[in-house]
Scaffold this motif. Sequence first.
Motif, PDB file in Angstrom:
ATOM      1  N   UNK A 153       0.710  -1.035   0.200  1.00  0.00           N
ATOM      2  CA  UNK A 153       0.047   0.186   0.023  1.00  0.00           C
ATOM      3  C   UNK A 153       0.820   1.138  -0.118  1.00  0.00           C
ATOM      4  N   UNK A 154       1.866   1.373   0.627  1.00  0.00           N
ATOM      5  CA  UNK A 154       2.717   2.521   0.853  1.00  0.00           C
ATOM      6  C   UNK A 154       3.639   2.578  -0.508  1.00  0.00           C
ATOM      7  N   UNK A 155       4.134   1.552  -1.052  1.00  0.00           N
ATOM      8  CA  UNK A 155       4.555   1.707  -2.507  1.00  0.00           C
ATOM      9  C   UNK A 155       3.719   2.333  -3.384  1.00  0.00           C
ATOM     10  N   UNK A 156       2.530   1.753  -3.546  1.00  0.00           N
ATOM     11  CA  UNK A 156       1.533   2.398  -4.428  1.00  0.00           C
ATOM     12  C   UNK A 156       1.156   3.693  -3.957  1.00  0.00           C
ATOM     13  N   UNK A 157       0.891   4.039  -2.796  1.00  0.00           N
ATOM     14  CA  UNK A 157       0.658   5.521  -2.483  1.00  0.00           C
ATOM     15  C   UNK A 157       1.685   6.466  -2.684  1.00  0.00           C
ATOM     16  N   UNK A 158       2.913   6.246  -2.376  1.00  0.00           N
ATOM     17  CA  UNK A 158       3.875   7.048  -2.749  1.00  0.00           C
ATOM     18  C   UNK A 158       3.969   7.264  -4.167  1.00  0.00           C
ATOM     19  N   UNK A 159       4.053   6.368  -4.960  1.00  0.00           N
ATOM     20  CA  UNK A 159       4.290   6.258  -6.578  1.00  0.00           C
ATOM     21  C   UNK A 159       3.034   7.256  -7.082  1.00  0.00           C
ATOM     22  N   UNK A 160       1.703   6.777  -6.578  1.00  0.00           N
ATOM     23  CA  UNK A 160       0.526   7.661  -7.189  1.00  0.00           C
ATOM     24  C   UNK A 160       0.487   9.024  -6.863  1.00  0.00           C
ATOM     25  N   UNK A 161       1.088   9.322  -5.408  1.00  0.00           N
ATOM     26  CA  UNK A 161       0.936  10.795  -5.076  1.00  0.00           C
ATOM     27  C   UNK A 161       1.997  11.769  -5.761  1.00  0.00           C
ATOM     28  N   UNK A 162       2.926  11.101  -6.439  1.00  0.00           N
ATOM     29  CA  UNK A 162       4.059  11.900  -6.818  1.00  0.00           C
ATOM     30  C   UNK A 162       5.417  11.896  -5.943  1.00  0.00           C
ATOM     31  N   UNK A 163       5.496  11.239  -4.914  1.00  0.00           N
ATOM     32  CA  UNK A 163       6.704  11.227  -4.133  1.00  0.00           C
ATOM     33  C   UNK A 163       7.783  10.358  -4.709  1.00  0.00           C
ATOM     34  N   UNK A 164       9.178  10.902  -4.753  1.00  0.00           N
ATOM     35  CA  UNK A 164       9.968  10.049  -5.178  1.00  0.00           C
ATOM     36  C   UNK A 164      10.579   8.878  -4.039  1.00  0.00           C
ATOM     37  N   UNK A 165      11.146   7.975  -4.531  1.00  0.00           N
ATOM     38  CA  UNK A 165      11.571   6.846  -3.479  1.00  0.00           C
ATOM     39  C   UNK A 165      12.448   7.539  -2.436  1.00  0.00           C
ATOM     40  N   UNK A 166      11.946   7.193  -1.157  1.00  0.00           N
ATOM     41  CA  UNK A 166      12.824   7.734  -0.012  1.00  0.00           C
ATOM     42  C   UNK A 166      12.263   9.092   0.246  1.00  0.00           C
ATOM     43  N   UNK A 167      11.385   9.610  -0.107  1.00  0.00           N
ATOM     44  CA  UNK A 167      10.912  10.969   0.291  1.00  0.00           C
ATOM     45  C   UNK A 167      10.448  11.001   1.832  1.00  0.00           C
ATOM     46  N   UNK A 168      10.424  11.901   2.498  1.00  0.00           N
ATOM     47  CA  UNK A 168      10.231  11.925   3.742  1.00  0.00           C
ATOM     48  C   UNK A 168       8.745  12.952   3.905  1.00  0.00           C
ATOM     49  N   UNK A 169       8.222  13.332   2.763  1.00  0.00           N
ATOM     50  CA  UNK A 169       7.044  14.347   3.168  1.00  0.00           C
ATOM     51  C   UNK A 169       5.789  13.723   3.095  1.00  0.00           C
ATOM     52  N   UNK A 170       5.623  12.186   3.164  1.00  0.00           N
ATOM     53  CA  UNK A 170       4.319  11.746   3.196  1.00  0.00           C
ATOM     54  C   UNK A 170       3.542  11.889   4.209  1.00  0.00           C
ATOM     55  N   UNK A 171       2.144  11.583   4.503  1.00  0.00           N
ATOM     56  CA  UNK A 171       1.582  11.995   5.734  1.00  0.00           C
ATOM     57  C   UNK A 171       1.801  11.334   6.776  1.00  0.00           C
ATOM     58  N   UNK A 172       2.237   9.850   6.588  1.00  0.00           N
ATOM     59  CA  UNK A 172       2.953   9.448   7.816  1.00  0.00           C
ATOM     60  C   UNK A 172       4.152   8.735   7.112  1.00  0.00           C
TER      61      UNK A 172
END
Length: 271
Positions: A153-172
């Motif tokens: 779920x996290x992998x799909x969330x990060x990719x779908x929202x536009x975050x690069x791998x390793x980004x720390x700006x996700x909601x959690x």
Amino acid sequence: MTTTHILEGPGVRLHYEIRGTGPLLLIMGAPMDASAFAPLAEALASDHTVVTHDPRGISRSVLDDPEQDSTPELRADDVAALLDALGAESADVFGSSGGAVTGLALVARHPGRVRTLVAHEPPVVELLPDAAEQRAKVEDLVETFHRDGLEAAWRKFMAGAGFEDGADGAPVAAPDEPSLQDLANSARFFGHELRGTSLYRPDIDALRTGPSRVEVGIGADSGGLDTFRTSTALAELLGRPPVGFPGDHGGFMGDPQGFAEALRKVLADGA
């Protein structure tokens, strides 16, 4: 000095923290807890009374019913109760991501309790022209979590929202070695919070015509994120240009001092 407190509310024991002196400022995320905002709160505590809290069901804010979904409306009512507990008729509010959505609901549900709301990158996908596609993405994320687990779920969330791998700006934060609390918060995010937050439709009339001043914040480095699109759409509907902040979706973590200065300026402009 930081003091910690517990507010007993309907179905929840809400953990909150108070720092500093001066005008009251509430800082909030969802599902990010108070600890994520501690550096920003410290940077603002010299001239503000800063209150942070763990949203219902996250970290130290324990629910009577762990299976209860978290909605912006419920979280807004929690914040109104928190203002009551503080003896405050009103306060300035900074909310980021899901916390910005909480702030939007607070302004609409509790008129007059917010002086200025700074809504930093709220993920309100219902305002987008491709809302149906975005809605389907949210449902797919929830299904992925239940079917394949947190990592998928996290992998799909990060990719779908536009975050690069390793980004720390996700909601959690999704750390390489998550604690049990990290895992519990992430599971709650996907299982009980993501849908209600992302699919919330702001009451534009209440935001435009109510007594609160509403400003939309966007990170200077957030151009590739879905939250850039949602924030821009909200600002256009409110008829006010968005306010720039340092960094990206989690800019308050990367540069708390610079972020605090930008926030001070926004609040001073509305004083």
